[in-house]
Design a protein around this motif. Structure first.
Motif, PDB file in Angstrom:
ATOM      1  N   LEU A  87      -8.918   4.758  -8.664  1.00 23.64           N
ATOM      2  CA  LEU A  87      -8.303   3.752  -7.064  1.00 23.64           C
ATOM      3  C   LEU A  87      -7.553   5.140  -6.499  1.00 23.64           C
ATOM      4  O   LEU A  87      -5.843   4.159  -5.976  1.00 23.64           O
ATOM      5  CB  LEU A  87      -6.287   3.208  -8.506  1.00 23.64           C
ATOM      6  N   GLY A  88      -7.128   6.006  -6.995  1.00 25.78           N
ATOM      7  CA  GLY A  88      -7.134   7.440  -5.933  1.00 25.78           C
ATOM      8  C   GLY A  88      -5.270   7.294  -6.329  1.00 25.78           C
ATOM      9  O   GLY A  88      -4.502   8.149  -5.654  1.00 25.78           O
ATOM     10  N   SER A 255     -11.577  -8.223   2.582  1.00 29.20           N
ATOM     11  CA  SER A 255     -13.020  -7.778   3.159  1.00 29.20           C
ATOM     12  C   SER A 255     -12.888  -6.452   2.452  1.00 29.20           C
ATOM     13  O   SER A 255     -12.447  -6.353   1.440  1.00 29.20           O
ATOM     14  CB  SER A 255     -11.994  -7.156   3.933  1.00 29.20           C
ATOM     15  N   LEU A 256     -14.753  -5.742   2.839  1.00 25.92           N
ATOM     16  CA  LEU A 256     -14.980  -4.706   2.290  1.00 25.92           C
ATOM     17  C   LEU A 256     -14.436  -3.358   2.914  1.00 25.92           C
ATOM     18  O   LEU A 256     -14.974  -3.308   4.017  1.00 25.92           O
ATOM     19  CB  LEU A 256     -16.544  -4.463   1.620  1.00 25.92           C
ATOM     20  N   GLN A 257     -13.379  -2.206   2.428  1.00 26.40           N
ATOM     21  CA  GLN A 257     -13.384  -1.184   3.739  1.00 26.40           C
ATOM     22  C   GLN A 257     -14.879   0.258   2.568  1.00 26.40           C
ATOM     23  O   GLN A 257     -14.296   0.191   1.295  1.00 26.40           O
ATOM     24  CB  GLN A 257     -12.401  -1.116   3.570  1.00 26.40           C
ATOM     25  N   PRO A 258     -14.983   0.594   3.779  1.00 21.60           N
ATOM     26  CA  PRO A 258     -15.457   2.104   3.003  1.00 21.60           C
ATOM     27  C   PRO A 258     -14.599   3.234   2.125  1.00 21.60           C
ATOM     28  O   PRO A 258     -13.306   2.989   3.189  1.00 21.60           O
ATOM     29  CB  PRO A 258     -15.941   3.149   4.096  1.00 21.60           C
ATOM     30  N   LEU A 259     -14.987   3.233   1.128  1.00 19.62           N
ATOM     31  CA  LEU A 259     -13.779   4.249   0.163  1.00 19.62           C
ATOM     32  C   LEU A 259     -13.566   5.723   1.118  1.00 19.62           C
ATOM     33  O   LEU A 259     -14.920   6.099   1.511  1.00 19.62           O
ATOM     34  CB  LEU A 259     -14.157   3.768  -1.361  1.00 19.62           C
ATOM     35  N   MET A 815      -5.871   6.334   8.528  1.00 16.24           N
ATOM     36  CA  MET A 815      -6.566   4.882   7.059  1.00 16.24           C
ATOM     37  C   MET A 815      -6.404   6.032   5.413  1.00 16.24           C
ATOM     38  O   MET A 815      -5.750   5.005   4.769  1.00 16.24           O
ATOM     39  CB  MET A 815      -8.436   5.702   7.371  1.00 16.24           C
ATOM     40  N   ALA A 816      -5.756   6.785   5.461  1.00 12.94           N
ATOM     41  CA  ALA A 816      -5.406   7.759   4.151  1.00 12.94           C
ATOM     42  C   ALA A 816      -3.954   7.195   4.099  1.00 12.94           C
ATOM     43  O   ALA A 816      -3.738   7.339   3.264  1.00 12.94           O
ATOM     44  CB  ALA A 816      -6.170   8.615   4.335  1.00 12.94           C
ATOM     45  N   ALA A 817      -3.284   7.633   5.452  1.00  6.47           N
ATOM     46  CA  ALA A 817      -1.781   7.435   5.533  1.00  6.47           C
ATOM     47  C   ALA A 817      -1.794   5.580   5.330  1.00  6.47           C
ATOM     48  O   ALA A 817      -0.484   5.350   3.952  1.00  6.47           O
ATOM     49  CB  ALA A 817      -0.922   7.554   7.058  1.00  6.47           C
ATOM     50  N   GLN A 818      -1.980   4.632   5.828  1.00  9.44           N
ATOM     51  CA  GLN A 818      -2.393   3.654   5.111  1.00  9.44           C
ATOM     52  C   GLN A 818      -2.436   2.938   3.483  1.00  9.44           C
ATOM     53  O   GLN A 818      -2.510   2.207   3.459  1.00  9.44           O
ATOM     54  CB  GLN A 818      -3.345   2.571   6.244  1.00  9.44           C
ATOM     55  N   THR A 857       6.542   5.574   8.120  1.00  8.52           N
ATOM     56  CA  THR A 857       7.074   6.377   9.315  1.00  8.52           C
ATOM     57  C   THR A 857       5.322   7.128   9.785  1.00  8.52           C
ATOM     58  O   THR A 857       5.716   7.627  10.948  1.00  8.52           O
ATOM     59  CB  THR A 857       7.997   7.499   8.921  1.00  8.52           C
ATOM     60  N   ALA A 858       5.077   7.722   8.412  1.00  8.29           N
ATOM     61  CA  ALA A 858       3.907   8.713   9.012  1.00  8.29           C
ATOM     62  C   ALA A 858       2.790   8.067   9.282  1.00  8.29           C
ATOM     63  O   ALA A 858       1.998   8.118  10.327  1.00  8.29           O
ATOM     64  CB  ALA A 858       3.306   9.315   7.155  1.00  8.29           C
ATOM     65  N   ILE A 859       2.451   6.692   9.322  1.00 10.87           N
ATOM     66  CA  ILE A 859       1.554   6.163   9.627  1.00 10.87           C
ATOM     67  C   ILE A 859       1.797   6.025  10.992  1.00 10.87           C
ATOM     68  O   ILE A 859       1.178   5.314  12.216  1.00 10.87           O
ATOM     69  CB  ILE A 859       1.854   4.430   8.726  1.00 10.87           C
ATOM     70  N   ARG A 860       3.217   5.195  11.287  1.00 11.37           N
ATOM     71  CA  ARG A 860       3.660   5.038  12.707  1.00 11.37           C
ATOM     72  C   ARG A 860       3.164   6.393  14.027  1.00 11.37           C
ATOM     73  O   ARG A 860       2.750   6.235  15.144  1.00 11.37           O
ATOM     74  CB  ARG A 860       4.959   4.813  12.904  1.00 11.37           C
TER      75      ARG A 860
END
Length: 985
Positions: A87-88, A255-259, A815-818, A857-860
């Motif tokens: 799960l990270g 939906s499926l997203q790559p890990l 992607m990592a931030a999201q 904030t990091a994502i933005r």
């Protein structure tokens, strides 16, 4: 070819028939050493292979009791303990964060919950409630498909010596409905390893796509199957090993997203592997079970085990052998890991397992009393070297099993008599009454598992009223869902006329002093004594006094004396049953007792006629009463602890308790702080840890009037009044000079209590809210529930800490931030809803709120940075033309919109539409129209035209719009966008 593959696929689905024999394979060793066949050697060979040949770290099996995972009753797969990695959410500073190559043998229990094999155990030759899962893992892309398949093939064929021609494999063949592509990589790997194409079969997502849950990491899997037929006739395939390749994440929208990182997760059942290697026709014929089956034969008066199933096992003797052997393994492993038979959750499932084993051992195998406990050393001998906790706790396991067996045998004998008598009264087409079955069950009075009741009826050829049973179960669930809220004036009542009639007739108030007639045995168990009484009056549901009631009637029952605690003082009513004198095989369930003008009215469901004058014997539901006692003593300790934290003037405003949880209302000037909540829990834990004696005594009310510190509510108390004192004898507590009531919990209380505080075990305040200005309501749990609440809180705290650590390291891509933002959102939901310490919930909620703000904030910032870079690239490519239609790589629609906005900001006279193809096959769309081009040209119409072409949808305003679609021809979509724009400009 397609037809032959389809036929082979169908054979796989029917692979293993429960009654099919496992024929001995013709093994030809592929290494110089003989292949291991003893179960312990097979397990050791697996672990040594991955450690010595392929550099894996060996980790011990996790406890079968899940730590911090409320979705599981028991650990049921090898991957459970590694969920934080998948799960990270693993803490970067933890030991687990450093795992790369790992292997182990994991203890697994599949009984109760989503994955349960309990009902199948004994009926066939392969199901178990406890089994061992051999597994190897590669985290973070340490290795992937090619290495995992090669290692598995090497182990099976070269170490275990299984002939290659007896192995088949399956792989994920894709899913046209969702657009998932087939896993041709796995197929080609197996072909390169020499597996013939006709033994490499493709299957859909149901068979070969593994998912952790509704959302989260998932991926295709490939399975290795063994052919029991050995090439003789149609294949009889049994799955040996499942290799899962986690490479996707299932999002909340489906939906499926790559890990960002790929993992390998494999699992192989030891019992099934050993059966193959030993050439046995059943897992029960291996050396994992044969010592147990032999010990059962020696200790019982049953014929030897022959391995029969179905109609061939006419007396169900062999089924009983398998049930007992399986269940004693499960019981031993679970108790060693801290799960004891109990009344809810996993302990309730374990109680069912124990009682099912007792029933089969005594009734079918004719085992003597105490037999189950004698099998524990055999389990320890077969599994103790691999799992040392069994050796450490062997005596405790045997003692607990024997004690519960003794208690159950008495209930079983009574239950058998009741079933026999009820069946004799049924007509040819009658079903067994649901009310009788419920009264026999764990939810009713005798504590028989319902599946045992059904099995006993099945043996007699009698059908149970399942619909009625479901109705009763729903009513019970609704009752328990009230969460310690008192029942307000529900059920039967004695009105003023009925009470006046009793008084005119000179009927004395009910003597309920026997409710205090219980004692504590040296082993820590409570003994609740029965009560002999006479029926004085019966009442119909509308309160009419009658001389008798008939079969199936819901009625009120007035007795001269009772040992039932009637609902009062915030404590829930007792439940239980009564029997008529001389007729022990008819139970009259008592669902509630209540006080009506000094009389105790029992609500009863009458399975047969009951009359005034009948002599009866009353039995309280021991587990229910003990749960109430535990919660009531905990309530007194909570009240005392609140005084210590908030001051001696703290006033109780009410409480209510049942075996599930307690509710406590307290007068406060302000909401309790997190530190005050923690302090209250610590104070209770101190008293519980000291296992203080609880003293109860009736004294003259006048003696309590001037005692400093004595707790009483604004109620009218009887004279004499009952005093409950923790740790100090009542006489000493009431001595004004002793000041004892200022130093410990001393209260006026008519409730039933524990005799020592240690049985509370723990108390956790799980909820707190303001009822009104100046009044706070607390919800709390004790015992096993409290322990689980603390574990869940600790687990969530570790996840929050890990998320904070990830945020502190910063993110290089959107992607990592999201993903971090999603994880924080998921944790916020979990913290809000999970039963955990309230003080910890508050602290984590505050932390998560800050984390979510920083993550957003990091994502933005990252999106703005990405957008600026892509904007510059597009401007260099297109200059400042009046129309820009192009593709750009963007990880989200949010980034794409930001690129469009920045382009238009730098080139105000330009209208822009950008498309961004995604790995999932979708195409994102965003556009903005220059101010001077409107109103004839609008963004929402432009996006709609393009997304309609891509079979998608669009939304937005006349200035800015966005959408999503899917297309195999991106150039055609771009041409459509240009053509529409040019037609409007």
């Amino acid at each position: 070819m397609a037809a032959s593959v389809a036929a082979a696929a169908e054979r796989l689905r029917r692979a293993i028939q429960r009654s099919s024999p496992w024929r001995r394979p013709n093994r030809r060793p592929l290494s110089s050493k003989p292949p291991p066949t003893q179960a312990s050697a097979v397990r050791d060979a697996f672990l040594s292979f991955f450690r010595d040949r392929h550099g894996h770290r060996l980790v011990p099996s996790a406890s079968v009791r899940p730590r911090g995972d409320p979705t599981l009753l028991f650990v049921n797969a090898g991957m459970n303990q590694f969920k934080p990695i998948f799960l990270g959410t693993v803490d970067p500073r933890s030991e687990m964060a450093g795992f790369r190559r790992v292997a182990n043998s994991q203890k697994c229990v599949r009984a109760g919950g989503r994955h349960s094999d309990l009902e199948d155990v004994g009926r066939d030759l392969s199901h178990h409630t406890f089994f061992e899962m051999l597994g190897n893992w590669a985290f973070g892309g340490e290795y992937f498909k090619e290495e995992a398949c090669s290692m598995a093939w090497e182990l099976l064929t070269q170490v275990y010596g299984i002939p290659e021609e007896r192995l088949w494999v399956t792989y994920f063949g894709g899913d046209p409905k969702t657009g998932m592509q087939p896993d041709l990589e796995s197929r080609d790997i197996w072909l390169s390893l020499g597996v013939p194409a006709n033994r490499v079969l493709s299957f859909g997502p149901q068979e070969n796509f593994w998912e952790m849950g509704e959302t989260g990491p998932c991926g295709p899997c490939t399975e290795i199957h063994y052919d029991l037929a050995g090439g003789v006739g149609a294949p009889q395939l049994v799955e040996l090993w499942n290799l899962v390749f986690m490479q996707h994440n299932r999002e909340t929208n489906g939906s499926l997203q790559p890990l960002p990182q790929q993992h390998v997760d494999t699992g192989m059942g030891l019992e099934r592997l050993v059966a193959v290697l030993q050439g046995k026709h059943s897992t029960y014929d291996t050396d994992l079970f044969s010592p147990l089956l032999h010990a059962i034969y020696q200790g019982c008066e049953a014929p030897p085990y022959l391995g029969r199933v179905g109609v061939a096992d006419e007396a169900r003797t062999d089924m009983a052998y398998r049930v007992v052997a399986d269940h004693i393994r499960t019981l031993s492993v679970c108790i060693a890991d801290g799960v004891s038979p109990g009344m809810s959750g996993a302990p309730l499932v374990l109680r069912r397992i124990l009682r099912r084993a007792v029933r089969f051992s005594t009734e079918v195998l004719q085992a003597p009393p105490g037999f189950l406990g004698s099998l524990v050393p055999v389990v320890v001998e077969t599994l103790g070297d691999a799992y040392p906790e069994l050796q450490k706790n062997s005596a405790q396991i045997a003692k607990l099993v024997s004690e519960d067996e003794e208690a159950f045998l008495a209930s079983l004998q009574r239950g058998r008599q009741i079933i026999d008598r009820t069946v004799r009264q049924l007509g040819p087409s009658d079903v067994f009454p649901a009310e009788v079955a419920w009264s026999l069950s764990l939810s009713g009075n005798l504590g028989l598992p319902l599946d045992l009741v059904e099995l006993m009826l099945e043996e007699k050829g009698v059908q149970l009223d399942s619909a009625g049973l479901e109705r009763l179960a729903q009513e019970e669930a609704q009752h328990r869902a009230q969460q310690a809220e008192p029942i307000q004036d529900q059920g039967l009542r004695l009105n003023i006329h009925a009470l006046g009639d009793l008084q005119r007739r000179g009927v004395p108030p009910t003597d309920d002093s026997p409710k205090y007639n219980y004692s504590l045995r040296p082993n820590g168990d409570y003994e609740f004594h029965t009560c002999e009484a006479q029926v004085l009056q019966l009442y119909t549901e509308d309160g009419t006094a009658v001389a008798s009631v008939g079969k199936g009637q819901h009625c009120g029952l007035l007795l001269d004396r009772t040992n039932f605690y009637a609902e009062q003082g915030g404590q829930a009513s007792d439940r239980g049953y009564l029997v008529r004198e001389g007729q022990q095989d008819v139970l009259f369930p008592v669902t509630r007792a209540q006080v009506c003008g000094g009389f105790i009215l029992h609500e009863v469901i009458a399975p047969e006629c009951l009359q005034v004058g009948d002599q009866v014997q009353l039995h309280v539901d021991k587990a229910w009463r003990l749960g109430c006692m535990e919660k009531h003593t905990a309530t007194h300790l909570l009240s005392w602890a609140l005084q210590q934290a908030l001051g001696p003037g703290t006033e109780q405003r009410g409480s209510h308790l049942n075996p599930e949880r307690l509710r406590f209302d307290v007068a406060t000037q302000a909401p309790l702080t997190s530190e005050q909540l923690r302090a209250v829990e610590r104070t209770v834990q101190e008293v519980v840890g000291q296992d203080e004696a609880v003293y109860m005594e009736e004294v003259a009310l006048a003696l309590t009037a001037q005692v400093p510190g004595l707790r009483s509510l604004d109620e009218v108390y009887p004279d004499p009044v009952r005093v409950v004192s923790v740790g100090v004898p009542v006489a000493q507590a009431l001595d004004p000079a002793s000041q004892a009531a200022l130093q410990t919990s001393v209260e006026l209380c008519c409730g039933t209590h524990l005799l020592r505080t240690g049985a509370v075990r723990d108390l956790v305040i799980t909820g707190e809210r303001q009822l009104s200005k100046g009044t706070t309501r607390l919800l709390a749990v004790t015992g096993e529930q409290a322990q689980q609440a603390r574990e869940l809180g600790q687990s969530l705290a570790q996840e929050v800490e890990a998320a904070a650590e990830r945020l502190s390291r910063g993110n290089q891509d959107v992607m990592a931030a999201q993903q971090l933002s999603k994880d924080v959102g998921r944790l916020t939901d979990a913290v809000d809803t999970t039963m955990m310490p309230q003080w910890q919930r508050r602290e984590l909620q505050a932390t998560l709120k800050v984390l979510q703000r920083h993550a957003n904030t990091a994502i933005r910032k990252l999106e703005m940075g990405q957008a600026a870079k892509k904007t510059q690239e597009l401007l260099e490519r297109h200059s400042k033309k009046p129309l820009i239609v192009d593709t750009v790589s963007a990880e989200s629609l949010s980034v794409l919109v930001k690129v469009v906005r920045q382009l238009c900001k730098q080139a105000p006279s330009t209208s822009v539409l950008l498309l961004s193809p995604q790995p999932t096959g979708n195409v994102l769309c965003a556009c903005q129209v220059a101010q001077g081009a409107m109103p004839t040209f609008t963004a929402d119409a432009w996006a709609l035209a393009v997304c309609n072409h891509m079979r998608g949808k669009a939304w937005g305003s006349q200035v800015v719009a966005q959408g999503i679609g899917s297309t195999g021809d991106l150039e055609a979509a771009l041409s459509t966008a240009r053509a529409y724009a040019l037609s409007q400009l």
